[in-house]
Design an enzyme around this catalytic site. Structure first.
Site, PDB file in Angstrom:
ATOM      1  N   GLY A 514       0.823  -1.191   0.000  1.00 10.43           N
ATOM      2  CA  GLY A 514       0.000   0.000   0.000  1.00 10.43           C
ATOM      3  C   GLY A 514       0.858   1.241   0.000  1.00 10.43           C
ATOM      4  O   GLY A 514       2.068   1.185  -0.239  1.00 10.43           O
ATOM      5  N   GLY A 515       0.229   2.382   0.291  1.00 13.22           N
ATOM      6  CA  GLY A 515       0.954   3.641   0.278  1.00 13.22           C
ATOM      7  C   GLY A 515       2.041   3.709   1.323  1.00 13.22           C
ATOM      8  O   GLY A 515       3.000   4.464   1.203  1.00 13.22           O
ATOM      9  N   ASP A 630     -11.668   4.645   6.937  1.00 18.39           N
ATOM     10  CA  ASP A 630     -11.265   3.915   5.735  1.00 18.39           C
ATOM     11  C   ASP A 630     -11.793   2.483   5.771  1.00 18.39           C
ATOM     12  O   ASP A 630     -11.079   1.532   5.460  1.00 18.39           O
ATOM     13  CB  ASP A 630      -9.743   3.916   5.587  1.00 18.39           C
TER      14      ASP A 630
END
Length: 822
Positions: A514-515, A630
């Protein structure tokens, strides 16, 4: 367990109709037991709704025969008459004896079991009610003479009771089986005790406390925070006119049936059956601290520490040899004397104070005092015999004048417990407290904690320097609060240890990316499987998210949240270590045409309910109030039993306001498709933001389709398409064909209805997550019609926000979000 009183009178005309029917019937199934109608082997009595039966059964791995009541099948036995007097063969039968009692006789016509009531009735009958209660009636008067609900075995169903009468001493108790194959009376029993502030006790051999729930405060048991959501909906305490106090539960949906039993090991098991299909089967998880008095008098138990037992401040182990051998039952004794004493004029000289312990299970043997919290404190301050006090808004003032026994420290829940402590041990300012804590840490050799403080400070410096960024992300905690939050007793892993566990972070062990950076699967030397989230050096966002996740998730503990095992902070490396999830993330199943075949409705409903309970914990039950921000399918992990666990708290916020919004206009983070309109468009978020995301998730789980990838001629999102079908009364069309079973249709449609309520456009119209949970378990039966939903058509992303679409289904086991509009 509990439990409305049974019907006291039985219509005589009904009996006459039944008796006429019996005389004409040659069936092997009978509908009542009378003095002339026996219940023999392979015959059953059936309730009017046909769900419950009374008959003889043999447990697995046994040859004994028992008269029992079961729901649907013998897999769900709820009562056994002759549990301690089994029949040795199939020649026995049940009948009404000439003295009016219901009896079981063996092949030699010898009574082996009897209802054993004193009665003048010579004409009685036994009937099985739809509730599962077997009732013995006097045919002439219609009066109830005896019933099985008042004489339970190991299981309770709705409308049954755990009861106690302080005037007569009569109790309704439950006793476990010896084993699954031996239903005779076992070692553990359940009863209602401490009737001034009632609590449920579990006993070993009926004499030794095994564990207790703590007092009931009108909403939950103060000593069992794990029971606040999984078990207690529909429970209540009440009393009868004769003084009997009882605890009972009921279900709102007549198609829902619950069985709560005490299993042979002494813990609780809950089974819920909806529309004749089992959808819940779980046990109350216990740890060493749950056992009564695990740390003895004045000892506190905390399952998250090693060792689990410690003495309260001002106390030391009574027997240091036993204590060092991990035998803590002898408890602790004072090593610093109290100074409280009476002066010559009788007034109290207040030299001691009270040290507060948070999130505590209240000790046993409490006493009560009328008044508010201030009166409670004043009373205890002036009364030298008062060793501790606590206050609950429902119960009021609680205090203790005897040894404090069965203390436990919880990660959340419980109460603030104020312990009388010598003045010399009270530290009144933060500087003094910190200095003393450092001295204690050094003398105890707790080098790991010091290392954590140093590492966390370094990380803190990096993280706070990043906050000068012009994006201006508002924070929910002051710097001091944030720093203090990171200094949890979070285990530290060495870099070399994690490198070995992941085979030097080999590509074959990568679970996802992921980021923040990649996630790897690993195995520790002790065989424990882990998931390691490693912050990428080139990450532009991961450091902030990493720090936020340490801050937030280190405070949380719930069965539906992923568990943080520790962290590693060495040089430029920052890593978080999580429990490993065998079944990866929800999106790997629900959006895969082959994998979603493995998710029947029972599993999907369990996932929906588990996610809702996890959110409820974040919003209401945890020590912090968390907005996740999220929630999406790739952030829901599934364990080996397909139980859901919410993950990825990098974007979460500790929310200190009311239900009003917190403004965050300069940086909207999260995943488009799951964002509510007020957040995506205006940067406003609240608890209702998570409710919206949950609604999207629910619709995705039911339909097996992604919200953001659903297209038709009108370019509708899944939410928009569901809304259109609802208005056209075609809502069943969105149900995934893999679960489109008519026997589940009502349950599925109800969930869709709840999902549409969650994604309504106006925030004030969306239900709170606590209401959602009640809707899911049918405690709220009448659902309001949904109003206009948000994002009916697919929304294009704002031009100022970047979007990076996922190229494949996420399968990471800790998972950070796909970066969509972060």
């Amino acid at each position: 367990m509990g439990f409305l009183s049974h019907t006291n009178y039985f219509p005589i005309t009904t009996l006459l109709i039944f008796s006429t029917f019996y005389s004409c019937s040659n069936s092997s199934s009978i509908h009542a037991i009378t003095s002339t109608r026996f219940l023999k082997n392979n015959e059953t009595i059936t309730s009017n709704n046909t769900n419950l039966k009374l008959g003889f059964y043999t447990p697995s791995n046994s040859t004994n025969r028992y008269l029992a009541i079961w729901y649907l099948s013998q897999s769900y036995v709820i009562w056994i008459a002759n549990r301690d007097q089994p029949l040795q063969d199939s020649s026995g039968f049940a009948t009404i004896h000439k003295d009016g009692n219901l009896v079981i006789m063996n092949g030699q016509n010898i009574i082996i079991w009897s209802s054993n009531v004193s009665t003048n009735s010579t004409n009685s009958t036994a009937e099985l009610h739809d509730s599962g209660n077997l009732v013995l009636y006097d045919v002439i008067s219609g009066q109830s003479l005896w019933d099985s609900f008042s004489h339970p075995t190991d299981a309770a169903v709705p409308t049954m009771r755990v009861a106690s009468n302080p005037n007569t001493g009569k109790k309704i108790e439950y006793v476990s089986r010896k084993s699954d194959s031996d239903p005779s009376s076992g070692f553990f029993s359940v009863s209602l005790e401490r009737l001034d502030t009632p609590e449920v006790f579990f006993w070993y051999n009926k004499t030794r406390p095994h564990w207790r729930t703590g007092p009931w405060n009108g909403r939950f048991f103060l000593g069992t925070p794990r029971l606040t959501t999984e078990y207690l909906y529909g429970w209540r305490f009440d009393h009868d006119s004769d003084g009997t106090i009882y605890v009972t539960y009921s279900v709102a949906d007549p198609n829902d049936f619950g069985i709560l039993s005490i299993i042979p090991s002494g813990t609780l098991k809950l089974v819920r059956i909806l529309n004749k299909v089992e959808y819940v089967n779980l046990e109350v998880d216990q740890n060493e601290c749950d056992f009564y008095g695990a740390c003895g008098a004045f000892g506190s138990c905390d399952n998250s520490t090693i060792p689990i037992c410690s003495c309260l401040k001002g106390f030391e182990p009574k027997n240091s040899v036993e204590w060092n051998m991990k035998n803590w039952t002898s408890g602790c004794v004072r090593n610093v004397a109290l100074q409280c004493e009476n002066s010559s004029n009788g007034s109290v000289v207040e030299q001691d104070g009270f040290l507060v312990y948070h999130n505590m299970k209240v000790p046993d043997l409490l006493e009560r005092l009328n008044g508010d919290q201030n009166k409670c404190r004043d009373y205890c301050s002036k009364n030298c015999s008062c060793l501790a006090y606590a206050y609950d808004s429902y119960i009021g003032c609680m205090y203790w004048s005897k040894d404090l026994i069965d203390l436990q420290q919880f990660p959340y829940g419980g109460v603030d417990l104020y312990i009388r402590t010598p003045h010399s041990l009270l530290i009144t300012d933060e500087k003094g407290r910190g200095k003393k804590a450092l001295i204690i840490a050094i003398t105890a050799g707790a080098i790991g904690i010091i290392t954590l403080v140093v590492c966390a400070y370094i990380l803190w410096q990096k993280w706070t320097s990043k906050q000068t960024d012009t994006r201006g992300q508002p924070q929910n905690l002051s710097s001091g609060e944030q720093k203090q939050t990171t200094l949890e007793e979070l285990p530290l892993f060495e870099f070399e240890q994690l490198a070995t566990a992941t085979n030097d972070f080999h590509l074959s062990n990568m679970l996802g990316k992921g980021g923040f950076g990649p996630v790897y699967k690993g195995k520790l030397e002790n065989g424990q499987e882990i998931a390691v989230k490693r912050l990428a050096k080139a990450s532009t966002q991961g450091l902030e998210e990493f720090m936020n996740e340490v801050v937030v998730i280190s405070k949380l503990q719930h069965r539906n949240l992923v568990r943080l095992l520790g962290c590693c902070i060495e040089g430029d490396e920052q890593m978080l270590v999580y429990e490993f999830m065998q079944n990866k993330s929800l999106d790997a199943f629900i959006f895969d045409p082959l994998q979603r075949k493995d998710l029947d409705w029972k599993k999907r409903f369990n996932i929906i309910e588990g996610i809702a309970r996890g959110i409820l914990y974040l919003h209401r039950d945890s020590r912090l109030r968390i907005i996740h921000r999220d929630l999406k399918a790739s952030n829901i992990l599934l364990d080996d039993q397909m139980n859901p666990k919410i993950s990825d708290f990098g974007l979460a916020r500790i929310f200190k306001g009311s239900d009003d919004y917190e403004v965050n206009t300069k940086r909207v983070v999260g995943t488009y498709g799951y964002m509510p309109p007020e957040y995506a468009m205006e940067g406003l978020f609240s608890e209702k933001s998570d409710v919206y995301s949950f609604g999207v998730l629910l619709l995705e789980i039911v339909s097996g389709r992604k919200n953001t990838s659903f297209y038709n001629d009108d370019s509708l999102s899944l939410v928009g398409f569901a809304w259109k079908q609802w208005n056209e009364e075609k809502i069943a069309s969105i149900i995934d064909p893999e679960i489109n079973d008519p026997s589940f249709e009502n349950s599925i449609l109800r969930c869709i209805h709840i999902g549409l309520l969650c994604v309504q456009e106006l925030t004030k119209e969306r239900p709170a997550i606590s209401t959602v949970v009640l809707m899911l378990i049918s405690e709220i039966t009448q659902l309001p019609p949904p109003k206009k939903v948000a994002f009916v058509h697919k929304e294009s992303l704002p031009c100022s926000t970047s979007s990076q679409k996922s190229q494949s289904v996420s399968n990471n086991n800790v998972t950070l979000s796909e970066v969509e509009g972060r």
